[in-house]
Motif scaffolding. Structure first.
Motif, PDB file in Angstrom:
ATOM      1  N   ASP A 132       0.989  -0.981  -0.188  1.00 52.26           N
ATOM      2  CA  ASP A 132      -0.214   0.202   0.159  1.00 52.26           C
ATOM      3  C   ASP A 132       0.916   1.502   0.282  1.00 52.26           C
ATOM      4  OD1 ASP A 132      -2.059  -1.858   0.267  1.00 52.26           O
ATOM      5  OD2 ASP A 132      -2.955  -1.325   1.901  1.00 52.26           O
ATOM      6  N   LEU A 133       1.279   1.509  -1.378  1.00 53.11           N
ATOM      7  CA  LEU A 133       2.455   2.595  -1.784  1.00 53.11           C
ATOM      8  C   LEU A 133       1.737   3.919  -0.889  1.00 53.11           C
ATOM      9  CD1 LEU A 133       3.486   1.753  -4.996  1.00 53.11           C
ATOM     10  CD2 LEU A 133       4.753   1.537  -3.051  1.00 53.11           C
ATOM     11  N   GLY A 134       2.912   4.773   0.087  1.00 55.90           N
ATOM     12  CA  GLY A 134       2.776   5.824   0.904  1.00 55.90           C
ATOM     13  C   GLY A 134       2.127   5.661   2.686  1.00 55.90           C
ATOM     14  N   THR A 135       1.493   4.156   2.415  1.00 51.68           N
ATOM     15  CA  THR A 135       0.978   4.478   3.842  1.00 51.68           C
ATOM     16  C   THR A 135       2.465   4.594   5.037  1.00 51.68           C
ATOM     17  OG1 THR A 135       1.128   1.591   3.831  1.00 51.68           O
ATOM     18  CG2 THR A 135      -0.800   2.855   2.645  1.00 51.68           C
ATOM     19  N   GLU A 136       3.505   4.092   4.641  1.00 50.12           N
ATOM     20  CA  GLU A 136       4.512   4.218   5.840  1.00 50.12           C
ATOM     21  C   GLU A 136       4.825   5.994   5.841  1.00 50.12           C
ATOM     22  OE1 GLU A 136       5.696   2.948   1.538  1.00 50.12           O
ATOM     23  OE2 GLU A 136       4.407   2.501   2.469  1.00 50.12           O
ATOM     24  N   GLN A 137       4.695   7.139   5.154  1.00 50.30           N
ATOM     25  CA  GLN A 137       4.907   8.292   5.185  1.00 50.30           C
ATOM     26  C   GLN A 137       3.919   8.753   5.698  1.00 50.30           C
ATOM     27  OE1 GLN A 137       7.913   9.330   4.734  1.00 50.30           O
ATOM     28  NE2 GLN A 137       8.723   7.477   4.636  1.00 50.30           N
ATOM     29  N   LEU A 138       2.812   8.207   5.469  1.00 46.45           N
ATOM     30  CA  LEU A 138       1.314   9.035   6.041  1.00 46.45           C
ATOM     31  C   LEU A 138       1.347   9.042   7.509  1.00 46.45           C
ATOM     32  CD1 LEU A 138      -1.032  10.371   5.761  1.00 46.45           C
ATOM     33  CD2 LEU A 138      -2.181   8.515   5.116  1.00 46.45           C
ATOM     34  N   GLY A 139       2.241   6.669   7.836  1.00 44.91           N
ATOM     35  CA  GLY A 139       1.832   7.205   9.071  1.00 44.91           C
ATOM     36  C   GLY A 139       3.086   7.578  10.058  1.00 44.91           C
ATOM     37  N   VAL A 140       4.118   8.197   9.434  1.00 49.27           N
ATOM     38  CA  VAL A 140       5.736   9.589   9.736  1.00 49.27           C
ATOM     39  C   VAL A 140       4.702  10.649  10.090  1.00 49.27           C
ATOM     40  CG1 VAL A 140       7.361  10.057   9.519  1.00 49.27           C
ATOM     41  CG2 VAL A 140       7.162   8.266   9.262  1.00 49.27           C
ATOM     42  N   GLN A 141       3.820  11.144   9.511  1.00 43.19           N
ATOM     43  CA  GLN A 141       2.872  11.762   9.686  1.00 43.19           C
ATOM     44  C   GLN A 141       2.197  12.417  10.572  1.00 43.19           C
ATOM     45  OE1 GLN A 141       2.092  14.712   5.927  1.00 43.19           O
ATOM     46  NE2 GLN A 141       2.667  13.334   5.039  1.00 43.19           N
ATOM     47  N   VAL A 142       1.413  11.126  10.585  1.00 49.08           N
ATOM     48  CA  VAL A 142       0.146  10.477  11.877  1.00 49.08           C
ATOM     49  C   VAL A 142       1.241  10.653  13.041  1.00 49.08           C
ATOM     50  CG1 VAL A 142      -0.969   9.127  12.710  1.00 49.08           C
ATOM     51  CG2 VAL A 142      -0.891   9.987  10.205  1.00 49.08           C
ATOM     52  N   LEU A 143       2.390  10.230  13.366  1.00 46.57           N
ATOM     53  CA  LEU A 143       3.015   9.942  14.354  1.00 46.57           C
ATOM     54  C   LEU A 143       3.651  11.339  14.619  1.00 46.57           C
ATOM     55  CD1 LEU A 143       4.028   7.474  15.817  1.00 46.57           C
ATOM     56  CD2 LEU A 143       6.602   8.151  14.967  1.00 46.57           C
ATOM     57  N   ARG A 144       4.220  11.722  14.271  1.00 51.26           N
ATOM     58  CA  ARG A 144       4.435  13.038  14.503  1.00 51.26           C
ATOM     59  C   ARG A 144       3.546  13.961  14.709  1.00 51.26           C
ATOM     60  NH1 ARG A 144       8.228  14.057   8.911  1.00 51.26           N
ATOM     61  NH2 ARG A 144      10.313  13.035   9.769  1.00 51.26           N
ATOM     62  N   GLY A 145       2.363  13.812  14.262  1.00 48.75           N
ATOM     63  CA  GLY A 145       0.696  15.225  14.274  1.00 48.75           C
ATOM     64  C   GLY A 145       0.524  15.368  15.780  1.00 48.75           C
ATOM     65  N   SER A 146       0.280  14.184  16.974  1.00 56.11           N
ATOM     66  CA  SER A 146       0.378  14.312  18.331  1.00 56.11           C
ATOM     67  C   SER A 146       1.272  13.670  18.735  1.00 56.11           C
ATOM     68  CB  SER A 146      -1.024  13.145  18.196  1.00 56.11           C
ATOM     69  OG  SER A 146      -1.987  13.697  17.091  1.00 56.11           O
ATOM     70  N   PRO A 147       1.196  13.622  20.606  1.00 52.28           N
ATOM     71  CA  PRO A 147       2.152  13.450  20.923  1.00 52.28           C
ATOM     72  C   PRO A 147       1.709  12.045  21.789  1.00 52.28           C
ATOM     73  CG  PRO A 147       0.875  14.765  22.048  1.00 52.28           C
ATOM     74  CD  PRO A 147       0.431  14.861  21.287  1.00 52.28           C
ATOM     75  N   THR A 270      -4.008   9.191  -4.563  1.00 50.06           N
ATOM     76  CA  THR A 270      -3.457  10.625  -4.378  1.00 50.06           C
ATOM     77  C   THR A 270      -3.416  11.149  -3.121  1.00 50.06           C
ATOM     78  OG1 THR A 270      -5.444  11.012  -6.137  1.00 50.06           O
ATOM     79  CG2 THR A 270      -4.038  13.234  -4.489  1.00 50.06           C
ATOM     80  N   ILE A 271      -4.158  10.587  -2.296  1.00 52.02           N
ATOM     81  CA  ILE A 271      -3.703  10.964  -0.421  1.00 52.02           C
ATOM     82  C   ILE A 271      -2.196  10.211  -0.118  1.00 52.02           C
ATOM     83  CG2 ILE A 271      -3.999  10.971   1.782  1.00 52.02           C
ATOM     84  CD1 ILE A 271      -6.909  11.026   0.959  1.00 52.02           C
ATOM     85  N   ARG A 272      -1.761   8.672  -1.194  1.00 49.95           N
ATOM     86  CA  ARG A 272      -0.731   8.435  -0.040  1.00 49.95           C
ATOM     87  C   ARG A 272      -0.081   8.969  -1.159  1.00 49.95           C
ATOM     88  NH1 ARG A 272      -1.443   3.488  -2.619  1.00 49.95           N
ATOM     89  NH2 ARG A 272      -3.485   3.626  -3.156  1.00 49.95           N
ATOM     90  N   ALA A 273       0.426   9.560  -2.086  1.00 53.85           N
ATOM     91  CA  ALA A 273       1.621  10.296  -3.183  1.00 53.85           C
ATOM     92  C   ALA A 273       2.075  11.533  -2.478  1.00 53.85           C
ATOM     93  CB  ALA A 273       0.820  10.806  -5.128  1.00 53.85           C
ATOM     94  N   GLY A 274       1.672  11.775  -1.404  1.00 56.55           N
ATOM     95  CA  GLY A 274       2.022  13.099  -0.796  1.00 56.55           C
ATOM     96  C   GLY A 274       1.773  14.220  -0.686  1.00 56.55           C
TER      97      GLY A 274
END
Length: 299
Positions: A132-147, A270-274
């Motif tokens: 599922d291309l891009g989900t790993e980078q979306l995961g990083v953004q989600v992790l960074r987004g909240s404590p 489109t979302i997963r493309a960054g």
């Protein structure tokens, strides 16, 4: 269920200097380098019951603040523990990584990042990196987004290994599942990130579901509203029939058995493309994860 978690940081921790010896990294690049090696012909070895049990228990020790004990148990399973500083965000994380990642034949048992500045209280799960291309980078953004986040990343391509042995979202005999089950046992809500082909749901940007359970129904509604507010068309699986609802997802079933909120969210290419679409999706998710962390959404 009450989460029995140890606070790994305190007030003012964000102003502390990085721990001595902490590796300075860009988490998004680190994850890209890690998952960039994954492929359908990549290595994957099915873990034994003792491996799964011990690794998950050691992650639990980390959550309880017993790092030395956790490191000893993880080392016995060929895992390492280190503190890293994510330069772009300034956040500190504890990284749990498989020593065989760089080997010719990696086991593919995955990786975990735990917030080292705040009490871990929720998880973002990436079961199909590189597939599922891009989900790993979306995961990083989600992790960074909240404590208070814990990111669990599968260690192999979904098609690696024999049969569907590396399809961690649909199996219980994986390290990924064992860790997610440990988090659910502790009452930690989770959001699992997936991706769908544009042809699978051409009228939607996101498919939001609570998987097999209903504990996350309030958060699901809030997330769908937030995503819509960011301009996305959302199929709400609790309102209508949607493709890819994730009702057979094993982490969702385990969370349901423990009465813990679980969200199964599918994103369009489109979302997963960054870029801006991914940023807007991560911002919408942060409205939920910040509540899970006990922080005001506008903080």
């Amino acid at each position: 269920m009450t989460a029995l978690l140890h606070r790994t940081g305190g007030a003012g921790d964000a102003d502390r200097p990085a721990p001595k010896g902490a590796a300075q990294i860009d988490l998004s690049r680190e994850v890209a380098d890690y998952t960039g090696r994954f492929g359908p012909d990549g290595g994957y070895r099915r873990p034994g019951r003792a491996d799964r049990t011990e690794i998950a228990a050691a992650v639990g020790l980390l959550l309880d603040g017993h790092r030395e004990q956790a490191e000893q148990r993880l080392s016995q399973r060929d895992f390492t523990v280190r503190t890293v500083v994510d330069r772009p965000s300034g956040h500190r994380y504890v990284e749990v990584a498989d020593r065989t990642d760089a080997a010719v034949t990696p086991r593919g048992w995955g990786r975990v990042y735990l917030d080292a500045d705040h009490r871990p209280s929720w998880s973002v799960q990436v079961p199909h990196p590189a597939f599922d291309l891009g989900t790993e980078q979306l995961g990083v953004q989600v992790l960074r987004g909240s404590p208070g986040g814990v990111m669990v990343i599968a260690g192999a391509h979904r098609k690696a290994g024999a049969g569907n042995s590396a399809d961690v979202a649909h199996r219980t005999d994986t390290v990924f599942h064992a860790i997610c089950a440990e988090l659910a046992r502790r009452g930690m809500p989770g959001i699992q990130l997936h991706g769908f082909a544009a042809s699978a749901a051409p009228d939607y940007d996101v498919i939001a579901s609570t998987g097999a359970g209903t504990a996350a129904r309030p958060e699901g509604r809030e997330l769908a509203d937030a995503l819509r507010g960011h301009g996305f068309d959302v199929c709400r699986a609790w309102v209508r029939s949607c493709p890819l609802e994730g009702r057979t997802n094993m982490q969702g079933r385990t969370a349901d058995a423990d009465h813990v909120p679980f969200l199964h969210v599918e994103f369009s290419p489109t979302i997963r493309a960054g870029g801006r679409p991914a940023e807007r999706a991560a911002a919408a998710i942060a409205e939920i994860t910040r509540r899970w962390a006990g922080k005001p959404v506008t903080d």
